[in-house]
Design a protein around this motif. Structure first.
Motif, mmCIF file in Angstrom:
data_model
loop_
_atom_site.group_PDB
_atom_site.id
_atom_site.type_symbol
_atom_site.label_atom_id
_atom_site.label_comp_id
_atom_site.label_asym_id
_atom_site.label_seq_id
_atom_site.Cartn_x
_atom_site.Cartn_y
_atom_site.Cartn_z
ATOM 1 N N ASP A 1 -9.391 2.205 -11.619
ATOM 2 C CA ASP A 1 -9.475 3.508 -10.960
ATOM 3 C C ASP A 1 -8.515 3.546 -9.776
ATOM 4 N N LYS A 2 -8.199 4.739 -9.346
ATOM 5 C CA LYS A 2 -7.183 4.904 -8.302
ATOM 6 C C LYS A 2 -7.602 4.279 -6.977
ATOM 7 N N PHE B 1 -0.221 5.194 -16.301
ATOM 8 C CA PHE B 1 -0.130 4.409 -17.541
ATOM 9 C C PHE B 1 0.090 2.938 -17.210
ATOM 10 N N LYS C 1 -3.950 3.128 -18.652
ATOM 11 C CA LYS C 1 -5.214 3.401 -17.964
ATOM 12 C C LYS C 1 -6.086 2.153 -17.880
ATOM 13 N N ASN C 2 -5.878 1.234 -18.847
ATOM 14 C CA ASN C 2 -6.708 0.031 -18.922
ATOM 15 C C ASN C 2 -5.833 -1.219 -18.961
ATOM 16 N N THR D 1 -10.973 -1.020 -16.831
ATOM 17 C CA THR D 1 -10.472 0.310 -16.493
ATOM 18 C C THR D 1 -10.159 0.334 -15.001
ATOM 19 N N SER E 1 -3.366 9.213 -8.770
ATOM 20 C CA SER E 1 -3.867 9.003 -10.130
ATOM 21 C C SER E 1 -3.155 7.816 -10.770
ATOM 22 N N VAL E 2 -3.884 7.141 -11.655
ATOM 23 C CA VAL E 2 -3.304 6.065 -12.463
ATOM 24 C C VAL E 2 -2.727 6.714 -13.713
#
Length: 310
Positions: free
Chosen positions: A101-102, A120, A122-123, A99, A117-118
């Motif tokens: 994170d930003k 697409f 997210k993973n 995952t 923000s992330v």
């Protein structure tokens, strides 16, 4: 009022004033904070030498960044790109999910640009495999057609013909050949010798050889005729006799000049397949010539004959 004189007076002062106004406008514009969506590139780090990343769901992420217009402008001018790093030092063969994170996404040397923000995906999902190595054949990808009256006249040669590749073992084991980038022969009238790059098609595969030399022979097309060429009967059933038992035909063919000049009538083998004749009667049968590379059959005379089986 003389407008020409008005514009000519104090030219230096006018240029300075205009430049100052432009700088103030540029500063005011680029000081504005903006949000921009960009792709961040994934960098896999510290993977063991005997391991390789086999496949991932994505090697980039859409991320929303915030910063001043000026900083984004500088970033583009200096060709800096957003990245995020994944440390694989403790991993072995298997499937993993990370995952992102930003805080882990950043633009090097651009402290004033940060991820909001992330978006697409997210993973990042990936599979790690052991490294495999093997030799595979290089396949030349040829497009187009030579000029009218010309043709490919022989074997297309590639040097080197084989290359050694390394990469994820699952992929290497299933890889049978490596294609080249497209080589166009449109409207060509002579032999082509060209260096061309290999097309890895996005695969995580490595080779010390990045390009090969491809040699494509091209010659003038000529036509040639053979008279009274004997026809061979094939697949005759036992107990059946055929009349007539000998037939000859005239053949007209086309192909590369040198090849046809050396071709003899005995090397062209017209045949009649009589495998379907198994009882008495009158039959109409076709005369065919097995396909030969680089040679086109233009005509066979006659194309068919009547046979009597008894």
């Amino acid at each position: 009022m003389n407008f020409n004189n008005m514009f000519k007076r104090n030219i230096a002062m006018k240029i300075v004033s205009f430049s100052m106004a432009l700088l103030i406008w540029f500063y005011a514009t680029t000081e504005q904070k903006v949000e921009i969506r960009m792709k961040a590139v994934c960098e896999f780090q510290n993977l063991g030498e005997s391991l390789s990343v086999y496949k991932t769901n994505s090697d980039t992420m859409d991320v929303l960044f915030k910063g001043k217009s000026r900083d984004f402008l500088i970033m583009n001018l200096l060709r800096r790109r957003p990245t995020f790093k994944i440390n694989l030092s403790s991993l072995d063969k298997g499937v993993y999910k990370f995952t992102i994170d930003k805080e882990s996404v950043r633009v090097e040397h651009s402290k004033n640009i940060y991820a909001v923000s992330v978006l697409f995906p997210k993973n990042i999902e990936l599979e790690i495999d052991s490294v495999g190595k093997r030799e595979i054949v290089v396949y030349p990808v040829i497009t187009g057609r030579p000029s009218n009256g010309f043709t490919i006249s022989g074997e297309v040669k590639v040097l080197p013909q084989k290359i050694s590749v390394t990469g994820p073992k699952k992929m290497i084991d299933s890889l049978n050949m490596m294609k080249t980038e497209e080589i166009s022969i449109d409207n060509c009238k002579k032999e082509i010798v060209k260096k061309t790059k290999l097309n890895f098609e996005g695969r995580p595969v490595l080779s010390e050889i990045k390009e090969v030399t491809v040699k494509i022979p091209i010659e003038t097309v000529i036509t040639k005729e053979f008279k009274d060429v004997p026809v061979i009967f094939v697949n005759k059933k036992s107990g059946i006799s055929i009349e007539p038992d000998s037939v000859s035909v005239d053949i007209r063919i086309s192909g590369p000049g040198k090849m046809l000049e050396e071709l003899l009538a005995g090397e062209i083998s017209p045949i009649i397949d009589i495998s379907n004749i198994y009882k008495k009667g009158i039959y109409t049968v076709q005369i065919t010539i097995p396909k030969q590379k680089y040679i086109e059959v233009l005509s066979i005379n006659p194309q068919s004959i009547k046979l009597k089986a008894k």
